[in-house]
Design a protein around this motif. Structure first.
Motif, mmCIF file in Angstrom:
data_model
loop_
_atom_site.group_PDB
_atom_site.id
_atom_site.type_symbol
_atom_site.label_atom_id
_atom_site.label_comp_id
_atom_site.label_asym_id
_atom_site.label_seq_id
_atom_site.Cartn_x
_atom_site.Cartn_y
_atom_site.Cartn_z
ATOM 1 N N GLU A 182 0.829 -1.204 0.000
ATOM 2 C CA GLU A 182 0.000 0.000 0.000
ATOM 3 C C GLU A 182 0.863 1.253 0.000
ATOM 4 N N VAL A 183 0.466 2.216 -0.838
ATOM 5 C CA VAL A 183 1.135 3.511 -0.912
ATOM 6 C C VAL A 183 0.071 4.589 -0.800
ATOM 7 N N GLU A 184 0.364 5.604 -0.004
ATOM 8 C CA GLU A 184 -0.500 6.785 0.092
ATOM 9 C C GLU A 184 0.327 8.005 -0.261
ATOM 10 N N LEU A 185 -0.164 8.780 -1.210
ATOM 11 C CA LEU A 185 0.461 10.036 -1.577
ATOM 12 C C LEU A 185 -0.551 11.125 -1.276
ATOM 13 N N GLU A 230 -0.955 -3.579 -3.983
ATOM 14 C CA GLU A 230 -2.389 -3.799 -4.135
ATOM 15 C C GLU A 230 -3.189 -2.511 -4.144
ATOM 16 N N LYS A 231 -2.684 -1.493 -3.440
ATOM 17 C CA LYS A 231 -3.493 -0.304 -3.224
ATOM 18 C C LYS A 231 -2.611 0.941 -3.278
ATOM 19 N N MET A 232 -3.033 1.913 -4.109
ATOM 20 C CA MET A 232 -2.350 3.192 -4.146
ATOM 21 C C MET A 232 -3.404 4.273 -3.972
ATOM 22 N N ILE A 233 -3.272 5.033 -2.899
ATOM 23 C CA ILE A 233 -4.209 6.114 -2.595
ATOM 24 C C ILE A 233 -3.513 7.427 -2.925
ATOM 25 N N ILE A 234 -4.141 8.213 -3.775
ATOM 26 C CA ILE A 234 -3.593 9.514 -4.146
ATOM 27 C C ILE A 234 -4.635 10.557 -3.782
ATOM 28 N N VAL A 235 -4.286 11.405 -2.825
ATOM 29 C CA VAL A 235 -5.201 12.447 -2.356
ATOM 30 C C VAL A 235 -4.678 13.780 -2.862
ATOM 31 N N SER A 236 -5.557 14.502 -3.556
ATOM 32 C CA SER A 236 -5.159 15.779 -4.130
ATOM 33 C C SER A 236 -6.111 16.872 -3.709
ATOM 34 N N ASN A 237 -5.553 17.984 -3.290
ATOM 35 C CA ASN A 237 -6.368 19.155 -2.993
ATOM 36 C C ASN A 237 -6.411 20.095 -4.181
ATOM 37 N N GLU A 270 -2.386 8.513 -17.390
ATOM 38 C CA GLU A 270 -1.457 7.878 -18.322
ATOM 39 C C GLU A 270 -0.508 6.924 -17.593
ATOM 40 N N VAL A 271 0.044 7.384 -16.473
ATOM 41 C CA VAL A 271 0.970 6.554 -15.692
ATOM 42 C C VAL A 271 0.261 5.304 -15.178
ATOM 43 N N LEU A 272 -0.927 5.479 -14.609
ATOM 44 C CA LEU A 272 -1.651 4.342 -14.043
ATOM 45 C C LEU A 272 -2.119 3.385 -15.128
ATOM 46 N N GLU A 273 -2.510 3.917 -16.262
ATOM 47 C CA GLU A 273 -2.952 3.067 -17.374
ATOM 48 C C GLU A 273 -1.789 2.215 -17.888
ATOM 49 N N ASP A 274 -0.594 2.806 -17.956
ATOM 50 C CA ASP A 274 0.585 2.057 -18.407
ATOM 51 C C ASP A 274 0.883 0.873 -17.499
ATOM 52 N N HIS A 275 0.427 0.921 -16.258
ATOM 53 C CA HIS A 275 0.692 -0.152 -15.300
ATOM 54 C C HIS A 275 -0.562 -0.965 -14.985
ATOM 55 N N ASP A 276 -1.566 -0.877 -15.851
ATOM 56 C CA ASP A 276 -2.813 -1.659 -15.747
ATOM 57 C C ASP A 276 -3.606 -1.405 -14.477
ATOM 58 N N PHE A 277 -3.474 -0.244 -13.860
ATOM 59 C CA PHE A 277 -4.228 0.052 -12.659
ATOM 60 C C PHE A 277 -5.637 0.539 -12.957
ATOM 61 N N LEU A 278 -5.895 0.990 -14.183
ATOM 62 C CA LEU A 278 -7.207 1.517 -14.514
ATOM 63 C C LEU A 278 -8.048 0.519 -15.305
ATOM 64 N N LYS A 279 -7.509 -0.654 -15.526
ATOM 65 C CA LYS A 279 -8.242 -1.650 -16.306
ATOM 66 C C LYS A 279 -9.014 -2.569 -15.372
ATOM 67 N N ASP A 280 -10.170 -3.038 -15.838
ATOM 68 C CA ASP A 280 -11.010 -3.923 -15.003
ATOM 69 C C ASP A 280 -10.435 -5.293 -14.847
ATOM 70 N N PHE A 286 7.772 9.471 -9.244
ATOM 71 C CA PHE A 286 7.866 8.662 -8.026
ATOM 72 C C PHE A 286 6.803 7.562 -8.028
ATOM 73 N N ILE A 287 5.577 7.901 -8.458
ATOM 74 C CA ILE A 287 4.508 6.899 -8.573
ATOM 75 C C ILE A 287 4.917 5.812 -9.555
ATOM 76 N N GLU A 288 5.438 6.228 -10.699
ATOM 77 C CA GLU A 288 5.856 5.265 -11.711
ATOM 78 C C GLU A 288 6.966 4.359 -11.186
ATOM 79 N N LEU A 289 7.918 4.942 -10.445
ATOM 80 C CA LEU A 289 8.991 4.157 -9.850
ATOM 81 C C LEU A 289 8.433 3.126 -8.872
ATOM 82 N N LEU A 290 7.545 3.554 -7.970
ATOM 83 C CA LEU A 290 6.969 2.619 -6.992
ATOM 84 C C LEU A 290 6.190 1.505 -7.675
ATOM 85 N N LEU A 291 5.472 1.825 -8.732
ATOM 86 C CA LEU A 291 4.734 0.798 -9.472
ATOM 87 C C LEU A 291 5.695 -0.210 -10.111
#
Length: 139
Positions: free
Chosen positions: A83-86, A110-117, A129-139, A98-103
């Motif tokens: 688990e990663v929380e940013l 299993e879990k990456m939480i990204i909180v943005s204000n 784009e980064v998450l799609e390249d690592h299959d995180f957005l695919k069902d 950094f996200i791409e490196l951790l992936l």
């Protein structure tokens, strides 16, 4: 962070932090990036990593991205990181790198939480784009 970087930051601590499972850090200055990378590299059994505090300003961001490149990561694999929380993400180039490196170095993540204000449309597009390249957005 200041103690770790007092005499120049090593790539890795002299001993592994084998019992460190959860690491929570607040990033205030770009010079702390090297210390954070040293801690991550020295924590092979890390299961959860939480980091917050955006890098603001183009000069700082460029320096932080270069630090990621300079440290070289081909010799590290965070086999236990689940688990990663940013927090306070703004979609900066450093955060995305950094996200791409951790992936890339965390095979069982299993879990990456990204909180943005305050992430703009360009930051969201790059993050997708980064998450799609690592299959995180695919069902």
């Amino acid at each position: 962070m200041e103690l770790i970087s007092a005499g120049g930051v090593p790539k890795r601590l002299p001993i592994n932090l084998n019992h460190l499972k959860i690491l929570k850090l607040h990033l205030e200055k770009v010079k702390e990036v090297s210390s954070i990378l040293c801690l991550v590299r020295s924590s092979p059994n890390l299961e959860k990593f939480v980091i917050w505090g955006p890098i603001n300003g183009i000069a700082d961001e460029e320096t932080a991205v270069k630090l990621l490149e300079v440290h070289g990561w081909s010799d590290i694999c965070l086999n236990q990181l689940q688990e990663v929380e940013l927090r306070e993400a703004c979609g900066s180039r450093f955060e995305l790198a950094f996200i791409e490196l951790l992936l890339a170095i965390s095979p069982i993540l299993e879990k990456m939480i990204i909180v943005s204000n305050d992430m703009d449309n360009e930051g969201l597009r790059l993050l997708d784009e980064v998450l799609e390249d690592h299959d995180f957005l695919k069902d």
